[in-house]
Write a protein that holds these residues in place. Structure first.
Motif, PDB file in Angstrom:
ATOM      1  N   ASN A 199       0.831  -1.188   0.000  1.00 17.05           N
ATOM      2  CA  ASN A 199       0.000   0.000   0.000  1.00 17.05           C
ATOM      3  C   ASN A 199       0.880   1.258   0.000  1.00 17.05           C
ATOM      4  O   ASN A 199       1.816   1.371   0.794  1.00 17.05           O
TER       5      ASN A 199
ATOM      6  N   TYR B  50      -2.175   7.981  -7.609  1.00 20.86           N
ATOM      7  CA  TYR B  50      -3.532   7.489  -7.389  1.00 20.86           C
ATOM      8  C   TYR B  50      -4.516   8.137  -8.365  1.00 20.86           C
ATOM      9  O   TYR B  50      -5.398   7.479  -8.895  1.00 20.86           O
TER      10      TYR B  50
ATOM     11  N   THR C 203      -3.813   6.522 -11.927  1.00 19.53           N
ATOM     12  CA  THR C 203      -4.063   5.103 -12.125  1.00 19.53           C
ATOM     13  C   THR C 203      -5.313   4.597 -11.418  1.00 19.53           C
ATOM     14  O   THR C 203      -5.818   3.537 -11.771  1.00 19.53           O
TER      15      THR C 203
ATOM     16  N   THR D 126      -5.434   3.558  -8.283  1.00 27.16           N
ATOM     17  CA  THR D 126      -5.092   2.587  -7.253  1.00 27.16           C
ATOM     18  C   THR D 126      -3.846   3.046  -6.510  1.00 27.16           C
ATOM     19  O   THR D 126      -3.058   3.833  -7.027  1.00 27.16           O
ATOM     20  N   ASP D 127      -3.702   2.552  -5.280  1.00 26.82           N
ATOM     21  CA  ASP D 127      -2.470   2.820  -4.545  1.00 26.82           C
ATOM     22  C   ASP D 127      -1.703   1.542  -4.243  1.00 26.82           C
ATOM     23  O   ASP D 127      -0.739   1.547  -3.491  1.00 26.82           O
ATOM     24  N   ASP D 128      -2.102   0.452  -4.868  1.00 29.69           N
ATOM     25  CA  ASP D 128      -1.410  -0.827  -4.723  1.00 29.69           C
ATOM     26  C   ASP D 128      -0.184  -0.823  -5.633  1.00 29.69           C
ATOM     27  O   ASP D 128      -0.290  -0.614  -6.841  1.00 29.69           O
TER      28      ASP D 128
ATOM     29  N   LYS E 171      -0.234  -3.289  -8.634  1.00 30.13           N
ATOM     30  CA  LYS E 171      -1.030  -2.837  -9.779  1.00 30.13           C
ATOM     31  C   LYS E 171      -0.360  -1.670 -10.493  1.00 30.13           C
ATOM     32  O   LYS E 171      -0.511  -1.506 -11.698  1.00 30.13           O
TER      33      LYS E 171
END
Length: 113
Positions: free
Chosen positions: A24, A95, A98, A100-102, A105
């Motif tokens: 994360n 974020y 994209t 996402t904050d993974d 990914k």
């Protein structure tokens, strides 16, 4: 007291390293901030936790406190604040781009083991 502060610095480094190794983005940013706090505590502990009078010219005392470690820690605090601010903006921008904050990914690979 120095032993306690050394243990606290070690715990901060351990916690920060654990958070940096996560997937994360927010945890990574908080982990780097915790590692910088561990470095501040370590600098203070390495300088020695001595008590004494402030280093002023008109003051007559038997022992004086060394101002150099405090100046180094103050400089390190300012630098770590700037780095943390940059990481927050970088994470927010990633974020928004994209969604996402993974970090897995964000890497762009298809396999998520």
């Amino acid at each position: 007291m120095e032993i306690l502060m050394s243990v606290i610095a070690g715990i901060l480094f351990m916690t920060g390293t654990y958070m940096v190794l996560s997937k994360n983005m927010i945890r990574i940013i908080i982990g780097t901030a915790i590692i910088s706090h561990g470095a501040h505590v370590l600098l203070l502990t390495m300088a020695g936790l001595k008590t004494g009078a402030p280093p002023l010219l008109g003051l007559e005392a038997s022992t004086y406190t060394d101002p150099l470690p405090q100046a180094l820690i103050l400089t390190a605090i300012v630098i770590s604040f700037g780095v943390t601010s940059f990481f927050i903006v970088l994470g927010y921008r990633a974020y928004k781009e994209t969604g996402t904050d993974d970090t897995e990914k964000l890497r762009g690979t298809d396999s998520y083991d």
